[in-house]
Write an enzyme that holds these catalytic residues in place. Structure first.
Site, PDB file in Angstrom:
ATOM      1  N   GLU A 134      11.764  -2.460 -15.021  1.00  0.00           N
ATOM      2  CA  GLU A 134      11.194  -2.524 -13.663  1.00  0.00           C
ATOM      3  C   GLU A 134       9.841  -3.217 -13.773  1.00  0.00           C
ATOM      4  OE1 GLU A 134      10.841   1.313 -11.598  1.00  0.00           O
ATOM      5  OE2 GLU A 134       9.018   0.642 -10.592  1.00  0.00           O
ATOM      6  N   GLU A 139       1.537  -2.648  -5.840  1.00  0.00           N
ATOM      7  CA  GLU A 139       1.741  -1.223  -5.614  1.00  0.00           C
ATOM      8  C   GLU A 139       0.398  -0.521  -5.490  1.00  0.00           C
ATOM      9  OE1 GLU A 139       3.774   0.981  -8.701  1.00  0.00           O
ATOM     10  OE2 GLU A 139       4.351   2.552  -7.294  1.00  0.00           O
TER      11      GLU A 139
HETATM   12  C1  LIG Z   1       9.163   2.336  -3.886  1.00  0.00           C
HETATM   13  O1  LIG Z   1       8.527   1.549  -4.818  1.00  0.00           O
HETATM   14  C2  LIG Z   1       8.084   2.098  -6.021  1.00  0.00           C
HETATM   15  C3  LIG Z   1       7.724   0.907  -6.870  1.00  0.00           C
HETATM   16  O2  LIG Z   1       6.650   1.035  -7.548  1.00  0.00           O
HETATM   17  C4  LIG Z   1       9.128   2.936  -6.726  1.00  0.00           C
HETATM   18  O3  LIG Z   1       8.564   3.601  -7.840  1.00  0.00           O
HETATM   19  C5  LIG Z   1       9.724   3.896  -5.773  1.00  0.00           C
HETATM   20  O4  LIG Z   1      10.807   4.532  -6.399  1.00  0.00           O
HETATM   21  C6  LIG Z   1      10.186   3.203  -4.534  1.00  0.00           C
HETATM   22  N1  LIG Z   1      10.692   4.164  -3.631  1.00  0.00           N
HETATM   23  C7  LIG Z   1      11.811   3.946  -3.029  1.00  0.00           C
HETATM   24  C8  LIG Z   1      12.315   4.990  -2.193  1.00  0.00           C
HETATM   25  O5  LIG Z   1      12.430   2.928  -3.096  1.00  0.00           O
END
Ligand SMILES: *[C@@H]1O[C@H](CO)[C@@H](O)[C@H](O)[C@H]1NC(C)=O
Ligand SMILES: *[C@@H]1O[C@H](CO)[C@@H](O)[C@H](O)[C@H]1NC(C)=O
Ligand SMILES: *[C@@H]1O[C@H](CO)[C@@H](O)[C@H](O)[C@H]1NC(C)=O
Ligand SMILES: *[C@@H]1O[C@H](CO)[C@@H](O)[C@H](O)[C@H]1NC(C)=O
Length: 317
Positions: A134, A139
């Site tokens: 990832e 962020e």
């Molecule tokens: C949203 O983005 C973050 C990326 O850093 C991730 O860790 C998280 O799981 C994401 N949440 C969803 C619901 O997609």
């Protein structure tokens, strides 16, 4: 001793790889093009956010996604007061239809979500998490800049302590399992890279270059004076060798990028509270009122600025 032509070519390729290279545009996404390039994911938030991800028809009827000209807006609901026992705040998570491995991506963004409790992200991820890796490009939480870029992997991927980047490393083990999934993050040096300050300057550009020898992430504020012309104009070819020292640099010195990172989809998501923004210590340290969940439930108008406005996304290979 001189170089043979073969050695010279090898040396040249090595230098070219380390310094960056020229790429041609493969995707030119703007306005309603986002709706063709991405799919809505009305899924439960794996990070336990106070969110209700909606599908295409609700997003359209509630105007949570909106495309016109070179605007693509993705927002959360800012009209409803939520019942404590009901679903979270309506919002949107998009996943790109295409996957990318080695590529350059440039995001031209006018605005990003702001407000207490917000946790927006622009990132790329492979299947079978965390085995395909990832990469979090953008962020943050609760309006607390600067931006942080982070890699999350399975075991056996670390970053050298000293490396050529303008940001500051906040962790060098990318293996999510050993650091409670903190990953190896880099906080950008430029305060304009996140939240209300980013928005106040009219946003800017985030770019990522992923090769098998490194991952680099850059940010340029709209207010910056020397933005590379190929980035600013979204030209049909870009040359990353001219982009300067990146905000975050993840070399393959002690992490085989080709084995820790597979084909990735791009994800754009906006969640609330959850495992990061909602941690009571994190939320309180941001100077935000009440508790995260109460605030998100009871203050819809506080989320009027909780939106992304993308001018375009261009991808190069
Ligand atoms: C949203 O983005 C973050 C990326 O850093 C991730 O860790 C998280 O799981 C994401 N949440 C969803 C619901 O997609
Ligand atoms: C990219 O897309 C925009 C909007 O559709 C269009 O105006 C522009 O000419 C395109 N650029 C290229 C290089 O295709
Ligand atoms: C939908 O959202 C866009 C962007 O925020 C805005 O310009 C437009 O007026 C909204 N449309 C309606 C019907 O509210
Ligand atoms: C780093 O990348 C280079 C070029 O792709 C490759 O030759 C080398 O084996 C890689 N090193 C590691 C540790 O993966």
């Amino acid at each position: 001793m001189g170089f043979s032509p073969f050695q010279a070519i090898l040396l040249f390729s090595y230098v070219a790889l380390a310094l960056g290279a020229s790429y041609s545009q493969t995707d030119n996404i703007s306005g309603s093009g986002f709706l063709n390039a991405f799919t809505y994911e009305a899924i439960a938030d794996p990070t336990h956010g106070r969110v209700n991800y909606v599908g295409a028809s609700v997003a359209s009827s509630e105007n949570l996604t909106y495309a016109s000209g070179d605007h693509f807006v993705l927002r959360a609901d800012y009209k409803k007061t939520l019942s404590a026992s009901g679903a979270g705040r309506d919002s949107v998570r998009l996943r790109s239809n295409k996957q990318y491995t080695t590529a350059v991506m440039v995001f031209n963004m006018r605005h990003m979500p702001q407000g207490c409790g917000t946790w927006p992200a622009v990132w790329t991820v492979g299947g079978d998490w965390p085995n395909q890796g990832e990469v979090d490009i953008l962020e943050g939480v609760n309006d607390q800049g600067p931006n942080q870029a982070t890699l999350h992997t399975n075991s056996g991927c670390t970053m050298p302590g000293s490396r050529s980047q303008t940001g500051n490393a906040v962790g060098n083990n990318c293996d999510g399992a050993v650091t409670n999934n903190a990953g190896c993050g880099v906080k950008f040096a430029d305060a304009r890279s996140y939240g209300p300050i980013f928005n106040h300057q009219g946003g800017g550009w985030f770019a990522i270059e992923r090769t098998n020898s490194f991952i680099k992430i850059w940010f340029w504020s709209r207010a910056e004076t020397d933005i590379p012309a190929d980035v600013r104009n979204g030209e049909t070819t870009v040359n990353t060798a001219n982009w300067g020292t990146p905000g975050a640099y993840f070399p393959n010195t002690s992490c085989s990028l080709s084995s820790h990172f597979g084909p990735h989809n791009i994800i754009i998501n906006l969640t609330f509270c959850g495992d990061f923004a909602g941690q009571s210590s994190v939320y309180r340290a941001s100077g935000c009122p009440s508790t995260c969940i109460d605030f998100v439930n009871n203050n819809p108008s506080a989320f009027e600025d909780a939106y992304f406005d993308f001018q375009w996304l261009k991808i190069y290979g």
